[in-house]
Design a protein around this motif. Structure first.
Motif, PDB file in Angstrom:
ATOM      1  N   GLY A  27       0.813  -1.208   0.000  1.00  0.00           N
ATOM      2  CA  GLY A  27       0.000   0.000   0.000  1.00  0.00           C
ATOM      3  C   GLY A  27       0.850   1.263   0.000  1.00  0.00           C
ATOM      4  O   GLY A  27       2.009   1.262   0.441  1.00  0.00           O
ATOM      5  N   PRO A  28       0.287   2.374  -0.475  1.00  0.00           N
ATOM      6  CA  PRO A  28       1.068   3.613  -0.568  1.00  0.00           C
ATOM      7  C   PRO A  28       1.495   4.161   0.786  1.00  0.00           C
ATOM      8  O   PRO A  28       2.596   4.686   0.922  1.00  0.00           O
ATOM      9  CB  PRO A  28       0.114   4.573  -1.290  1.00  0.00           C
ATOM     10  N   LEU A  29       0.622   4.043   1.815  1.00  0.00           N
ATOM     11  CA  LEU A  29       0.973   4.583   3.125  1.00  0.00           C
ATOM     12  C   LEU A  29       2.136   3.818   3.747  1.00  0.00           C
ATOM     13  O   LEU A  29       3.073   4.427   4.280  1.00  0.00           O
ATOM     14  CB  LEU A  29      -0.239   4.536   4.051  1.00  0.00           C
ATOM     15  N   ARG A  30       2.095   2.510   3.651  1.00  0.00           N
ATOM     16  CA  ARG A  30       3.182   1.720   4.231  1.00  0.00           C
ATOM     17  C   ARG A  30       4.484   1.955   3.469  1.00  0.00           C
ATOM     18  O   ARG A  30       5.552   2.055   4.084  1.00  0.00           O
ATOM     19  CB  ARG A  30       2.809   0.242   4.215  1.00  0.00           C
ATOM     20  N   ARG A  31       4.414   2.046   2.150  1.00  0.00           N
ATOM     21  CA  ARG A  31       5.631   2.329   1.383  1.00  0.00           C
ATOM     22  C   ARG A  31       6.192   3.695   1.734  1.00  0.00           C
ATOM     23  O   ARG A  31       7.417   3.880   1.828  1.00  0.00           O
ATOM     24  CB  ARG A  31       5.343   2.240  -0.117  1.00  0.00           C
ATOM     25  N   ALA A  32       5.306   4.668   1.941  1.00  0.00           N
ATOM     26  CA  ALA A  32       5.763   6.015   2.285  1.00  0.00           C
ATOM     27  C   ALA A  32       6.447   6.031   3.649  1.00  0.00           C
ATOM     28  O   ALA A  32       7.495   6.669   3.825  1.00  0.00           O
ATOM     29  CB  ALA A  32       4.585   6.980   2.268  1.00  0.00           C
TER      30      ALA A  32
END
Length: 286
Positions: free
Chosen positions: A93-98
Motif C-alpha cells: 500500500g502507498p501509506l506503508r511504502r511512504a
C-alpha cells in the motif's frame, strides 16, 4: 587452476573490495586508536588504563549509558507501536511504502544537519520557541538552556532512533502468521492468551535485539552531540574529542585511546548480544 577451485575463489574475489574497505577504514583505525592508549614516550605501558576508573571518565560513561538507554527504550517502544500499526496495512500500500521510505531516510539523518534543524526550530531563537514565547507567553527555556546540555540530546536522538526501530522491528512483526492466532482461537484461547503465549515470546528476541541496536547507535553518536554541546565533555565521544584537541591545542592521544578502548568493549558486548538475539529471532521469520 582447476575449474572447481576457481569457482570457489570467485565469491571471495567479489568480497575483496568490501574486505579492503573494512580493513582500511575500520580495522586499522581501531587498532591504531587502541594502541595509542598503550604507548607513550617511554614505550609500552599499562598505566593509562587507570584513567578508565577516574571519576571524570566514569561520569562520562554513565552519562553516555543513561542517555543511550533512555533514547533506546523510548525509541523502541514508540517504534514498536508504529510497527504494529503498519503491519495491519497492506504490504504494498502507498501509506506503508511512504512510511518505510521515510524511516529509511530519517534513520540516517543526523549529525550537524539534525542539530541545526533542532536549533532552528526549538533553539533559543528558534521558530517554535519565538512563536510560543511571543504569542502564547510560554518560555520553554525558562528553566535553562536545556537543548544545549545533556538532556537536550534526548529529542534529537529520538529523531533517528524511532525510524531505525521501524526498519529493524517491522519485519519481525510482519512475520507473525495469522494461522497462529487462528490456531489459538480454535483451541479456545483469547486474544490476550495469543499475545502472552505466542506473539510476545516470538517478538521478544527481535525487540530486545532492536533495543540493543538502538543503544549502540546512540552510544556511538558524536556529530549531533558535538554540534549541540559546545562546552564540556559530558559523554564519552565528546571526552575523546576534548582529549584529542585539548584546551591549549596539545592533544592527548593516549587518553583518547583508552577512552576508545572502553567504548569498543561496551560496543562489542552489546553487538555480540544483538547477534545472538537476532539469530533467535530469524528462526520465526523464515
Amino acid at each position: 587452476m582447476p575449474p572447481r577451485t576457481s569457482r570457489k575463489l570467485l565469491p571471495a574475489l567479489g568480497l575483496a573490495p568490501f574486505a579492503a574497505y573494512v580493513l582500511l577504514f575500520l580495522a586499522v583505525p581501531t587498532v591504531l586508536a587502541i594502541a595509542s592508549g598503550f604507548f607513550g614516550q617511554q614505550g609500552f605501558t599499562l598505566a593509562r588504563l587507570s584513567e578508565l576508573a577516574s571519576p571524570t571518565t566514569l561520569a562520562a560513561f554513565w552519562a553516555s549509558v543513561w542517555v543511550s538507554a533512555l533514547t533506546a527504550l523510548l525509541g523502541a517502544v514508540i517504534g514498536a507501536v508504529l510497527c504494529w500499526a503498519l503491519a495491519a496495512l497492506p504490504e504494498g500500500g502507498p501509506l506503508r511504502r511512504a512510511v518505510d521510505s521515510a524511516s529509511s531516510v530519517l534513520a540516517q539523518f543526523g549529525g550537524v544537519m539534525l542539530a541545526f534543524a533542532f536549533i532552528a526550530t526549538i533553539g533559543i531563537q528558534g521558530v517554535v520557541t519565538v512563536f510560543l514565547r511571543d504569542r502564547l507567553g510560554i518560555d520553554i527555556f525558562a528553566d535553562g538552556v536545556w537543548l544545549y546540555e545533556l538532556p537536550g540530546l534526548i529529542l534529537p536522538f529520538l529523531y533517528f532512533q524511532i525510524p531505525l526501530m521501524v526498519i529493524t522491528f517491522l519485519p519481525a512483526v510482519s512475520a507473525l502468521k495469522p494461522d497462529w492466532a487462528e490456531a489459538v482461537a480454535t483451541l479456545g484461547g483469547s486474544s490476550a492468551a495469543y499475545w502472552f503465549r505466542v506473539g510476545l515470546p516470538v517478538l521478544a528476541p527481535a525487540f530486545l535485539g532492536s533495543l540493543l541496536l538502538l543503544f549502540a547507535n546512540a552510544f556511538s553518536a558524536y556529530a549531533t552531540a558535538a554540534a549541540l554541546i559546545s562546552q564540556g565533555a559530558q559523554i564519552v565521544p565528546l571526552q575523546i574529542r576534548a582529549a584529542l584537541i585539548g584546551e591549549t591545542g596539545a592533544g592527548d592521544t593516549g587518553s583518547a585511546g583508552v577512552l576508545a578502548l572502553g567504548m569498543i568493549v561496551v560496543m562489542t558486548v552489546v553487538m555480540l548480544a544483538y547477534g545472538r538475539l537476532m539469530a533467535r529471532a530469524a528462526r520465526w521469520q523464515r
